[in-house]
Design an enzyme around this catalytic site. Structure first.
Site, PDB file in Angstrom:
ATOM      1  N   CYS A   2       0.859  -1.176   0.000  1.00  0.00           N
ATOM      2  CA  CYS A   2       0.000   0.000   0.000  1.00  0.00           C
ATOM      3  C   CYS A   2       0.894   1.224   0.000  1.00  0.00           C
ATOM      4  O   CYS A   2       2.099   1.134   0.238  1.00  0.00           O
ATOM      5  CB  CYS A   2      -0.874   0.004   1.241  1.00  0.00           C
ATOM      6  SG  CYS A   2      -1.871  -1.488   1.389  1.00  0.00           S
ATOM      7  N   ARG A  27       1.528   1.512  -6.058  1.00  0.00           N
ATOM      8  CA  ARG A  27       1.723   0.531  -4.983  1.00  0.00           C
ATOM      9  C   ARG A  27       0.451  -0.252  -4.665  1.00  0.00           C
ATOM     10  O   ARG A  27       0.491  -1.243  -3.941  1.00  0.00           O
ATOM     11  CB  ARG A  27       2.189   1.247  -3.712  1.00  0.00           C
ATOM     12  CG  ARG A  27       3.472   2.001  -3.875  1.00  0.00           C
ATOM     13  CD  ARG A  27       3.838   2.720  -2.596  1.00  0.00           C
ATOM     14  NE  ARG A  27       4.229   1.782  -1.574  1.00  0.00           N
ATOM     15  CZ  ARG A  27       5.471   1.362  -1.373  1.00  0.00           C
ATOM     16  NH1 ARG A  27       6.445   1.808  -2.136  1.00  0.00           N
ATOM     17  NH2 ARG A  27       5.747   0.513  -0.418  1.00  0.00           N
ATOM     18  N   TRP A  74      -3.632  -1.976  -1.501  1.00  0.00           N
ATOM     19  CA  TRP A  74      -3.602  -3.257  -2.192  1.00  0.00           C
ATOM     20  C   TRP A  74      -4.103  -4.253  -1.171  1.00  0.00           C
ATOM     21  O   TRP A  74      -3.470  -4.476  -0.140  1.00  0.00           O
ATOM     22  CB  TRP A  74      -2.177  -3.582  -2.647  1.00  0.00           C
ATOM     23  CG  TRP A  74      -2.090  -4.857  -3.423  1.00  0.00           C
ATOM     24  CD1 TRP A  74      -2.356  -5.028  -4.757  1.00  0.00           C
ATOM     25  CD2 TRP A  74      -1.711  -6.146  -2.939  1.00  0.00           C
ATOM     26  NE1 TRP A  74      -2.170  -6.340  -5.123  1.00  0.00           N
ATOM     27  CE2 TRP A  74      -1.774  -7.051  -4.025  1.00  0.00           C
ATOM     28  CE3 TRP A  74      -1.331  -6.639  -1.697  1.00  0.00           C
ATOM     29  CZ2 TRP A  74      -1.468  -8.402  -3.907  1.00  0.00           C
ATOM     30  CZ3 TRP A  74      -1.026  -7.998  -1.566  1.00  0.00           C
ATOM     31  CH2 TRP A  74      -1.096  -8.855  -2.674  1.00  0.00           C
ATOM     32  N   ASN A 100       0.650   0.373   5.852  1.00  0.00           N
ATOM     33  CA  ASN A 100       1.180  -0.460   4.774  1.00  0.00           C
ATOM     34  C   ASN A 100       1.819  -1.660   5.441  1.00  0.00           C
ATOM     35  O   ASN A 100       2.752  -1.489   6.229  1.00  0.00           O
ATOM     36  CB  ASN A 100       2.227   0.322   3.980  1.00  0.00           C
ATOM     37  CG  ASN A 100       3.005  -0.568   3.013  1.00  0.00           C
ATOM     38  OD1 ASN A 100       2.476  -1.555   2.517  1.00  0.00           O
ATOM     39  ND2 ASN A 100       4.244  -0.205   2.747  1.00  0.00           N
ATOM     40  N   GLY A 101       1.331  -2.847   5.166  1.00  0.00           N
ATOM     41  CA  GLY A 101       1.925  -4.035   5.776  1.00  0.00           C
ATOM     42  C   GLY A 101       0.862  -4.945   6.340  1.00  0.00           C
ATOM     43  O   GLY A 101      -0.298  -4.900   5.912  1.00  0.00           O
ATOM     44  N   GLU A 485       9.803 -13.994 -19.595  1.00  0.00           N
ATOM     45  CA  GLU A 485       9.464 -12.583 -19.387  1.00  0.00           C
ATOM     46  C   GLU A 485       8.344 -12.149 -20.340  1.00  0.00           C
ATOM     47  O   GLU A 485       7.404 -11.465 -19.941  1.00  0.00           O
ATOM     48  CB  GLU A 485      10.725 -11.716 -19.571  1.00  0.00           C
ATOM     49  CG  GLU A 485      10.531 -10.227 -19.445  1.00  0.00           C
ATOM     50  CD  GLU A 485       9.957  -9.773 -18.105  1.00  0.00           C
ATOM     51  OE1 GLU A 485       9.869 -10.571 -17.164  1.00  0.00           O
ATOM     52  OE2 GLU A 485       9.568  -8.595 -18.018  1.00  0.00           O
ATOM     53  N   LYS A 489       4.662 -10.809 -19.249  1.00  0.00           N
ATOM     54  CA  LYS A 489       4.127  -9.520 -19.693  1.00  0.00           C
ATOM     55  C   LYS A 489       2.720  -9.700 -20.240  1.00  0.00           C
ATOM     56  O   LYS A 489       1.812  -8.953 -19.915  1.00  0.00           O
ATOM     57  CB  LYS A 489       4.995  -8.888 -20.797  1.00  0.00           C
ATOM     58  CG  LYS A 489       6.315  -8.312 -20.397  1.00  0.00           C
ATOM     59  CD  LYS A 489       6.240  -7.104 -19.501  1.00  0.00           C
ATOM     60  CE  LYS A 489       6.161  -7.485 -18.069  1.00  0.00           C
ATOM     61  NZ  LYS A 489       7.358  -7.537 -17.294  1.00  0.00           N
ATOM     62  N   GLU A 492       0.133 -10.704 -17.457  1.00  0.00           N
ATOM     63  CA  GLU A 492      -0.183  -9.723 -16.411  1.00  0.00           C
ATOM     64  C   GLU A 492      -0.935  -8.511 -16.930  1.00  0.00           C
ATOM     65  O   GLU A 492      -1.704  -7.912 -16.198  1.00  0.00           O
ATOM     66  CB  GLU A 492       1.049  -9.319 -15.600  1.00  0.00           C
ATOM     67  CG  GLU A 492       2.047  -8.437 -16.275  1.00  0.00           C
ATOM     68  CD  GLU A 492       3.261  -8.118 -15.386  1.00  0.00           C
ATOM     69  OE1 GLU A 492       3.128  -8.030 -14.154  1.00  0.00           O
ATOM     70  OE2 GLU A 492       4.355  -7.935 -15.940  1.00  0.00           O
ATOM     71  N   HIS A 508       7.378 -33.141 -23.665  1.00  0.00           N
ATOM     72  CA  HIS A 508       7.090 -33.896 -22.442  1.00  0.00           C
ATOM     73  C   HIS A 508       5.788 -33.445 -21.790  1.00  0.00           C
ATOM     74  O   HIS A 508       5.567 -33.723 -20.614  1.00  0.00           O
ATOM     75  CB  HIS A 508       8.265 -33.769 -21.463  1.00  0.00           C
ATOM     76  CG  HIS A 508       9.546 -34.310 -22.031  1.00  0.00           C
ATOM     77  ND1 HIS A 508       9.776 -35.646 -22.199  1.00  0.00           N
ATOM     78  CD2 HIS A 508      10.635 -33.672 -22.530  1.00  0.00           C
ATOM     79  CE1 HIS A 508      10.968 -35.830 -22.755  1.00  0.00           C
ATOM     80  NE2 HIS A 508      11.508 -34.640 -22.966  1.00  0.00           N
ATOM     81  N   LYS A 607       2.878  -2.628  -7.768  1.00  0.00           N
ATOM     82  CA  LYS A 607       4.266  -2.477  -8.214  1.00  0.00           C
ATOM     83  C   LYS A 607       5.267  -2.987  -7.184  1.00  0.00           C
ATOM     84  O   LYS A 607       6.328  -3.488  -7.534  1.00  0.00           O
ATOM     85  CB  LYS A 607       4.514  -0.999  -8.517  1.00  0.00           C
ATOM     86  CG  LYS A 607       5.849  -0.706  -9.162  1.00  0.00           C
ATOM     87  CD  LYS A 607       5.876  -1.188 -10.583  1.00  0.00           C
ATOM     88  CE  LYS A 607       7.224  -0.964 -11.235  1.00  0.00           C
ATOM     89  NZ  LYS A 607       7.348  -1.749 -12.477  1.00  0.00           N
TER      90      LYS A 607
HETATM   91  C1  AGP Z   1       6.856  -7.483 -13.424  1.00  0.00           C
HETATM   92  O1  AGP Z   1       6.220  -7.085 -14.565  1.00  0.00           O
HETATM   93  C2  AGP Z   1       6.035  -7.739 -12.271  1.00  0.00           C
HETATM   94  N1  AGP Z   1       5.088  -6.743 -12.063  1.00  0.00           N
HETATM   95  C3  AGP Z   1       6.638  -8.418 -11.066  1.00  0.00           C
HETATM   96  O2  AGP Z   1       6.873  -9.726 -11.465  1.00  0.00           O
HETATM   97  C4  AGP Z   1       7.934  -7.862 -10.423  1.00  0.00           C
HETATM   98  O3  AGP Z   1       9.004  -8.025 -11.285  1.00  0.00           O
HETATM   99  C5  AGP Z   1       8.168  -8.606  -9.098  1.00  0.00           C
HETATM  100  O4  AGP Z   1       7.112  -8.337  -8.235  1.00  0.00           O
HETATM  101  C6  AGP Z   1       9.484  -8.264  -8.450  1.00  0.00           C
HETATM  102  O5  AGP Z   1       9.547  -6.919  -8.070  1.00  0.00           O
HETATM  103  P1  AGP Z   1      10.893  -6.240  -7.606  1.00  0.00           P
HETATM  104  O6  AGP Z   1      11.818  -6.238  -8.769  1.00  0.00           O
HETATM  105  O7  AGP Z   1      10.506  -4.866  -7.192  1.00  0.00           O
HETATM  106  O8  AGP Z   1      11.451  -7.064  -6.484  1.00  0.00           O
END
Ligand code: AGP
Length: 612
Positions: A2, A27, A74, A100-101, A485, A489, A492, A508, A607
């Site tokens: 958050c 966040r 969040w 936050n937490g 990756e 992308k 997500e 497999h 994020k």
């Molecule tokens: C990436 O597109 C993601 N949103 C997510 O996987 C991110 O890379 C992951 O949460 C790690 O975050 P960080 O690099 O801030 O540790």
């Protein structure tokens, strides 16, 4: 996960709180809320959804209050509903709390306040605190918080206000959730992250874990929770690269950040070469220590782990040292074997990811040396390591990482090169040659981003495949983490299910998924596994699936194995990942756009991930 912001000063603060929240929205954006300390008491507004929803209802709170705080959520405990939105008020509206937490002992805390006769209005862990304050307050808010602190388990940064002490905000921090103080002229800010107040002041102080902070307009006091002793923290100047984010003419932050990659990569490289020579200042280990290492472990989550997986191949190739990469949340629960000759590299763009931090701590406890790779100066990850290597990507707002990924890969490439040099696996000439090629990469990245023909091709592919139900990504060797990756992308930001597989492993199991309605995205740039990839793509085509391949300019052989080829410029195979990922980022972006989705704020994500 958050975002929190507080203000104490002389200016009406409603707008400052709202603007701060807008900068923290990355966040979490399930709901937002604010409480202002007005002459009449505590004024609160809350709304489900992003900060603009809060803005729309903010007429309900005082326009003149000069003390206030806000929260963007969040969700962890409790559904995304207004009643679970922070801040929480005591029943008599005397106290306000936001956090936050997580309080891990929230079940006991909620039971305790319920037994004491309070009626809980939410399903959250945080609300219990406001009722504890109500019961325990003795006329000194800071000391009441300090007394309550040992009863709160978990990890958190919270802020509290009290109608009876309207000139102050009290904050507290346990474990990694960050809390930073901004010192202005006759005003003080508190926030999860500096950009929340960077337009107002760059002078900052960090609240350390295990501390209470008492913020008034003209003074900030830090106290140890253990004995209440006062602690001094220097005032530092905020990092220049944390400029307040704006879209700068792009339709989304993600698109802007994709286009910032040439600069981010160039800046990450630039500070590492002095007069053409590679230096990894800040790594925290001497060359002798690096030579003595017999094992490397890379940990991270999501995109950061994918950058680590690229690093794994390069460190083995150039550094000649056994290297493993693992998901931080899994690795931390393994009984990892360590000695002082194990080098742990923890990658986290935000520098806050809870699992990565925990993995680092465990590694250090077991005697390993830990180097952090992060984009945020002074972040928790940076402070928990023996040495820090910074990516210079600037602030990334889009939840889907783009420029931080290619910057992390760049840094891992530099690190592998450095290990190759100090361990005597690469000659000075080889290091210079690879270094030169690396320094020309930003221009090649720019070429890909400016490639109009590829852009049109990606538009066509997005139109054609955006309604498909599943995408399979296939790669080998360095192409595999790029596929992982690319698949991350797409899933997500477009919510289309994807899987990324080692191409040799497809037969497999995943081959059962293939049919004439399956797009298969393959990274098949030039490398020693090109022929093997070509054979795997034939197996895919034999099942009627549609191959979209990323290939190397000049190698038209790939066209015989794919329906569509996205060509990226030629560079040495070890540097290809940075180019190969670009069309995959853009493909995901364009597909999400076709589906009308908010790429900067994909559902359920945030994020920074400060929960385990
Ligand atoms: C990436 O597109 C993601 N949103 C997510 O996987 C991110 O890379 C992951 O949460 C790690 O975050 P960080 O690099 O801030 O540790």
């Amino acid at each position: 996960m958050c975002g929190i912001i507080g203000y104490v000063g002389a200016r009406p603060c409603k707008e400052l709180v709202l603007k701060g929240l807008e900068h923290l929205e990355y966040r979490g954006y399930d709901s937002a809320g604010m409480v202002l300390v007005s002459d009449a008491g505590l004024d609160r507004a809350r709304a489900v959804g992003p900060v603009k929803a809060l803005r729309a209802v903010s007429d309900a709170v005082s326009a003149t209050a000069t003390v206030g705080m806000g929260h963007t959520r969040w969700a962890t405990h409790g559904l995304v509903e207004e009643r679970n939105a922070h801040p929480f008020l005591s029943e008599d509206s005397r106290f306000g709390v936001l956090m936050n937490g997580i309080f891990e002992n929230y079940i006991e805390l909620r039971a305790e306040v319920t037994a004491a006769g309070h009626t809980l209005s939410s399903d959250t862990d945080t609300e219990a605190l406001v009722h504890l304050l109500e019961d325990e307050y003795d006329g000194d808010l800071a000391e009441t918080v300090r007394r309550l602190y040992p009863r709160l388990e978990g990890h958190f940064a919270f802020l509290v206000v009290c109608r009876d002490e309207p000139d102050r905000i009290i904050g507290a921090r346990l474990a990694w959730p960050p809390l930073v103080v901004g010192r202005g002229d006759g005003e003080t800010f508190l926030a999860s992250f500096t950009p929340a107040f960077l337009e107002e002041t760059r002078s900052i102080q960090i609240v350390e874990e295990g501390e209470i902070v008492i913020a008034t307009a003209d003074n900030v006091e830090f106290r140890a929770v253990t004995d209440g002793s006062v602690r001094e923290h220097p005032i530092e100047q905020a990092d220049e690269s944390l400029e307040v984010a704006a879209k700068g003419g792009y339709e989304t932050f993600m698109l802007k950040e994709i286009h910032e990659q040439p600069t981010a990569i160039a800046d990450t490289i630039a500070e590492r070469f002095h007069h053409g020579e590679l230096h990894l200042d800040g790594i925290g280990l001497t060359d002798d220590e690096l030579r003595a290492m017999n094992r490397v472990l890379i940990v991270g989550c999501g995109t950061a782990l994918h950058a680590g997986l690229v690093g794994r191949y390069l460190i083995e190739e150039w550094g000649g040292v056994a290297t493993e990469a693992d998901v931080a949340s899994e690795w931390r629960y393994r009984n990892g074997v360590f000695d002082p000759k194990t080098l742990v590299i923890a990658i986290s763009q935000s520098g806050e990811t809870a699992d990565t931090l925990a993995a680092m701590q465990i590694a250090r406890e077991r005697g390993a040396r830990v180097v952090a790779v992060t984009n945020i100066m002074g972040s928790a990850v940076a402070r928990a390591a023996d040495g820090v290597l910074y990516t210079r990507a600037g602030l990334e707002i889009g939840v889907a990482a783009s420029k931080t990924f290619t910057s992390q890969v760049t840094l891992m490439t530099l690190l592998a090169l450095h290990l190759g040099a100090v361990r005597g696996n690469l000659t000075t000439q080889q290091v210079a040659e690879i270094g030169n090629e690396l320094r020309s990469l930003p221009d090649l990245v720019q070429r890909v981003l400016d490639d109009k023909a590829m852009d049109a091709q990606l538009d066509m592919l997005a139109d054609r495949f955006c309604h498909d139900r599943f995408f399979l990504y296939l790669g080998r060797h360095l192409g595999l983490p790029i596929c992982q990756e690319g698949a991350l992308k797409l899933k997500e930001i477009s919510y289309i299910p994807t899987d990324a597989y080692a191409a040799g492993e497809m037969k497999h199991g995943p081959i059962a998924l293939l049919g004439d309605d399956t797009p298969v995205v393959a990274v098949a740039t030039d490398s020693h596994v090109f022929e093997k990839m070509a054979s795997n793509l034939e197996e895919v085509r034999a099942r009627g699936a549609h191959v979209i391949a990323v290939g190397t300019e000049g190698n038209t052989a790939i066209a015989q194995h794919a329906e569509h080829v996205l060509y990226v410029p030629r560079t040495r195979p070890e540097l290809q990942p940075i180019l190969a990922v670009l069309p995959l980022q853009m493909l995901a972006y364009k597909i999400a756009g076709r589906l009308g989705l908010d790429v900067d704020r994909p559902r359920n994500l945030a994020k920074t991930v400060t929960v385990e």
